[in-house]
Design a protein around this motif. Sequence first.
Motif, PDB file in Angstrom:
ATOM      1  N   SER A  74       0.547  -1.375   0.306  1.00  0.00           N
ATOM      2  CA  SER A  74      -0.417   0.281   0.109  1.00  0.00           C
ATOM      3  C   SER A  74       1.202   1.663   0.144  1.00  0.00           C
ATOM      4  O   SER A  74       0.396   2.091  -0.142  1.00  0.00           O
ATOM      5  CB  SER A  74      -1.196   0.222   1.451  1.00  0.00           C
ATOM      6  OG  SER A  74      -0.278   0.402   2.362  1.00  0.00           O
ATOM      7  N   VAL A  75       2.195   1.169   0.153  1.00  0.00           N
ATOM      8  CA  VAL A  75       2.511   2.377   0.251  1.00  0.00           C
ATOM      9  C   VAL A  75       4.263   1.661  -0.963  1.00  0.00           C
ATOM     10  O   VAL A  75       4.448   3.506  -0.972  1.00  0.00           O
ATOM     11  CB  VAL A  75       3.783   2.579   1.480  1.00  0.00           C
ATOM     12  CG1 VAL A  75       2.483   3.058   2.800  1.00  0.00           C
ATOM     13  CG2 VAL A  75       4.376   1.288   1.863  1.00  0.00           C
ATOM     14  N   CYS A  76       3.854   0.816  -1.664  1.00  0.00           N
ATOM     15  CA  CYS A  76       4.939   0.935  -2.572  1.00  0.00           C
ATOM     16  C   CYS A  76       4.686   1.443  -4.105  1.00  0.00           C
ATOM     17  O   CYS A  76       3.820   2.362  -4.858  1.00  0.00           O
ATOM     18  CB  CYS A  76       5.713  -0.571  -2.618  1.00  0.00           C
ATOM     19  SG  CYS A  76       4.147  -1.218  -4.239  1.00  0.00           S
ATOM     20  N   SER A  77       6.201   2.400  -4.316  1.00  0.00           N
ATOM     21  CA  SER A  77       6.205   3.164  -6.334  1.00  0.00           C
ATOM     22  C   SER A  77       5.511   1.866  -6.646  1.00  0.00           C
ATOM     23  O   SER A  77       6.279   0.479  -7.119  1.00  0.00           O
ATOM     24  CB  SER A  77       6.601   3.567  -6.116  1.00  0.00           C
ATOM     25  OG  SER A  77       7.395   4.810  -5.116  1.00  0.00           O
ATOM     26  N   GLY A  78       5.129   2.529  -7.768  1.00  0.00           N
ATOM     27  CA  GLY A  78       4.376   1.440  -9.008  1.00  0.00           C
ATOM     28  C   GLY A  78       3.398   1.931 -10.064  1.00  0.00           C
ATOM     29  O   GLY A  78       3.414   3.197  -9.815  1.00  0.00           O
ATOM     30  N   PRO A  79       3.346   1.552 -10.859  1.00  0.00           N
ATOM     31  CA  PRO A  79       3.668   0.242 -12.024  1.00  0.00           C
ATOM     32  C   PRO A  79       5.248   0.516 -12.057  1.00  0.00           C
ATOM     33  O   PRO A  79       5.950   1.346 -12.384  1.00  0.00           O
ATOM     34  CB  PRO A  79       3.040   0.415 -12.989  1.00  0.00           C
ATOM     35  CG  PRO A  79       2.963   1.885 -13.195  1.00  0.00           C
ATOM     36  CD  PRO A  79       2.332   2.304 -11.920  1.00  0.00           C
ATOM     37  N   VAL A  80       6.078  -0.799 -11.795  1.00  0.00           N
ATOM     38  CA  VAL A  80       7.248  -1.050 -11.928  1.00  0.00           C
ATOM     39  C   VAL A  80       7.438  -0.644 -13.110  1.00  0.00           C
ATOM     40  O   VAL A  80       7.277  -1.711 -14.265  1.00  0.00           O
ATOM     41  CB  VAL A  80       7.995  -1.475 -11.737  1.00  0.00           C
ATOM     42  CG1 VAL A  80       9.373  -2.095 -11.517  1.00  0.00           C
ATOM     43  CG2 VAL A  80       7.156  -2.153  -9.598  1.00  0.00           C
ATOM     44  N   VAL A  81       9.131   0.115 -13.503  1.00  0.00           N
ATOM     45  CA  VAL A  81       9.137   0.209 -14.523  1.00  0.00           C
ATOM     46  C   VAL A  81      10.860  -0.755 -14.841  1.00  0.00           C
ATOM     47  O   VAL A  81      11.195  -0.672 -13.789  1.00  0.00           O
ATOM     48  CB  VAL A  81       9.686   1.616 -15.627  1.00  0.00           C
ATOM     49  CG1 VAL A  81      11.116   1.623 -16.863  1.00  0.00           C
ATOM     50  CG2 VAL A  81       8.831   2.167 -15.140  1.00  0.00           C
ATOM     51  N   THR A  82      10.751  -1.419 -15.674  1.00  0.00           N
ATOM     52  CA  THR A  82      12.424  -2.384 -15.478  1.00  0.00           C
ATOM     53  C   THR A  82      13.629  -2.677 -16.877  1.00  0.00           C
ATOM     54  O   THR A  82      12.789  -2.206 -17.933  1.00  0.00           O
ATOM     55  CB  THR A  82      12.067  -4.141 -15.786  1.00  0.00           C
ATOM     56  OG1 THR A  82      10.879  -4.585 -16.361  1.00  0.00           O
ATOM     57  CG2 THR A  82      11.103  -3.790 -14.394  1.00  0.00           C
ATOM     58  N   VAL A  83      14.476  -3.166 -16.707  1.00  0.00           N
ATOM     59  CA  VAL A  83      15.382  -3.139 -17.863  1.00  0.00           C
ATOM     60  C   VAL A  83      15.682  -4.694 -18.041  1.00  0.00           C
ATOM     61  O   VAL A  83      14.976  -5.381 -17.041  1.00  0.00           O
ATOM     62  CB  VAL A  83      16.245  -2.755 -17.433  1.00  0.00           C
ATOM     63  CG1 VAL A  83      15.714  -0.857 -18.101  1.00  0.00           C
ATOM     64  CG2 VAL A  83      16.522  -2.236 -16.713  1.00  0.00           C
ATOM     65  N   GLN A  84      16.326  -5.451 -19.006  1.00  0.00           N
ATOM     66  CA  GLN A  84      16.808  -6.524 -18.840  1.00  0.00           C
ATOM     67  C   GLN A  84      18.179  -6.716 -18.621  1.00  0.00           C
ATOM     68  O   GLN A  84      18.072  -6.226 -19.459  1.00  0.00           O
ATOM     69  CB  GLN A  84      15.954  -7.280 -20.014  1.00  0.00           C
ATOM     70  CG  GLN A  84      14.486  -7.560 -20.170  1.00  0.00           C
ATOM     71  CD  GLN A  84      14.288  -9.147 -20.981  1.00  0.00           C
ATOM     72  OE1 GLN A  84      14.269  -8.920 -21.679  1.00  0.00           O
ATOM     73  NE2 GLN A  84      13.329  -8.539 -21.299  1.00  0.00           N
ATOM     74  N   PRO A  85      18.814  -7.552 -18.206  1.00  0.00           N
ATOM     75  CA  PRO A  85      20.582  -7.911 -18.022  1.00  0.00           C
ATOM     76  C   PRO A  85      21.292  -7.156 -19.279  1.00  0.00           C
ATOM     77  O   PRO A  85      22.474  -6.526 -19.419  1.00  0.00           O
ATOM     78  CB  PRO A  85      20.659  -8.565 -18.223  1.00  0.00           C
ATOM     79  CG  PRO A  85      19.153  -9.670 -16.975  1.00  0.00           C
ATOM     80  CD  PRO A  85      17.848  -8.560 -17.756  1.00  0.00           C
ATOM     81  N   GLU A  86      20.279  -7.568 -20.603  1.00  0.00           N
ATOM     82  CA  GLU A  86      21.351  -7.944 -21.398  1.00  0.00           C
ATOM     83  C   GLU A  86      20.959  -6.253 -23.011  1.00  0.00           C
ATOM     84  O   GLU A  86      21.607  -5.448 -23.456  1.00  0.00           O
ATOM     85  CB  GLU A  86      20.244  -8.990 -22.473  1.00  0.00           C
ATOM     86  CG  GLU A  86      19.163  -8.722 -23.505  1.00  0.00           C
ATOM     87  CD  GLU A  86      18.414  -9.293 -22.021  1.00  0.00           C
ATOM     88  OE1 GLU A  86      16.705  -9.813 -23.141  1.00  0.00           O
ATOM     89  OE2 GLU A  86      18.714 -10.145 -21.336  1.00  0.00           O
ATOM     90  N   ASP A  87      20.035  -5.432 -21.993  1.00  0.00           N
ATOM     91  CA  ASP A  87      19.497  -3.962 -22.071  1.00  0.00           C
ATOM     92  C   ASP A  87      20.624  -2.770 -22.550  1.00  0.00           C
ATOM     93  O   ASP A  87      21.943  -3.696 -21.905  1.00  0.00           O
ATOM     94  CB  ASP A  87      18.462  -3.636 -21.744  1.00  0.00           C
ATOM     95  CG  ASP A  87      16.644  -3.873 -21.696  1.00  0.00           C
ATOM     96  OD1 ASP A  87      17.045  -4.376 -22.752  1.00  0.00           O
ATOM     97  OD2 ASP A  87      16.186  -3.540 -21.142  1.00  0.00           O
ATOM     98  N   ASP A  88      20.986  -2.273 -23.400  1.00  0.00           N
ATOM     99  CA  ASP A  88      22.164  -1.214 -23.035  1.00  0.00           C
ATOM    100  C   ASP A  88      21.906  -0.619 -21.804  1.00  0.00           C
ATOM    101  O   ASP A  88      21.204   0.188 -21.432  1.00  0.00           O
ATOM    102  CB  ASP A  88      21.987  -0.612 -24.690  1.00  0.00           C
ATOM    103  CG  ASP A  88      23.367   0.892 -24.751  1.00  0.00           C
ATOM    104  OD1 ASP A  88      23.909   1.504 -23.521  1.00  0.00           O
ATOM    105  OD2 ASP A  88      23.777   0.159 -25.646  1.00  0.00           O
TER     106      ASP A  88
END
Length: 139
Positions: free
Chosen positions: A72-86
């Motif tokens: 109830s206090v966290c930030s979201g929605p979450v933006v993510t990246v992948q390990p192989e991303d630049d």
Amino acid sequence: MAQQVRDVMTGAPVTIESLASVTEVARRMRDEDIGAILVVEGEQLQGLVTDRDLVVRCLAEGRDPDQTTVYSVCSGPVVTVQPEDDAAAAVQLMRSNALRRLPVTQDGHTVGVVSIGDLAIERDERSALADISAAPPNR
């Protein structure tokens, strides 16, 4: 040669279940010496909670930290990246979304976090942010 996110991320991210209390997540932050924890429900990433989230969204609102869930206090929605991303693309994503941390996911699993401090150390190790990020935690 372009650097990938995997080259700059911090692996083995700390997670906490979404129904954990704010008190529990605060203790984990203290024990792990970190200011952000990934919020999960089972294996599914739900959000990211920071020490600032705990203060602004729980304590400053007069909510009971023992009865308030971390979800109830966290930030979201979450933006993510992948390990192989630049890594440069991660910087742009952080800039355009005003983020300080990005969870790193692979095949639906969270495998790390890349922070502005991680990027500062890699991009300009002589910068003030790199110096601060590389310093041992305050105790």
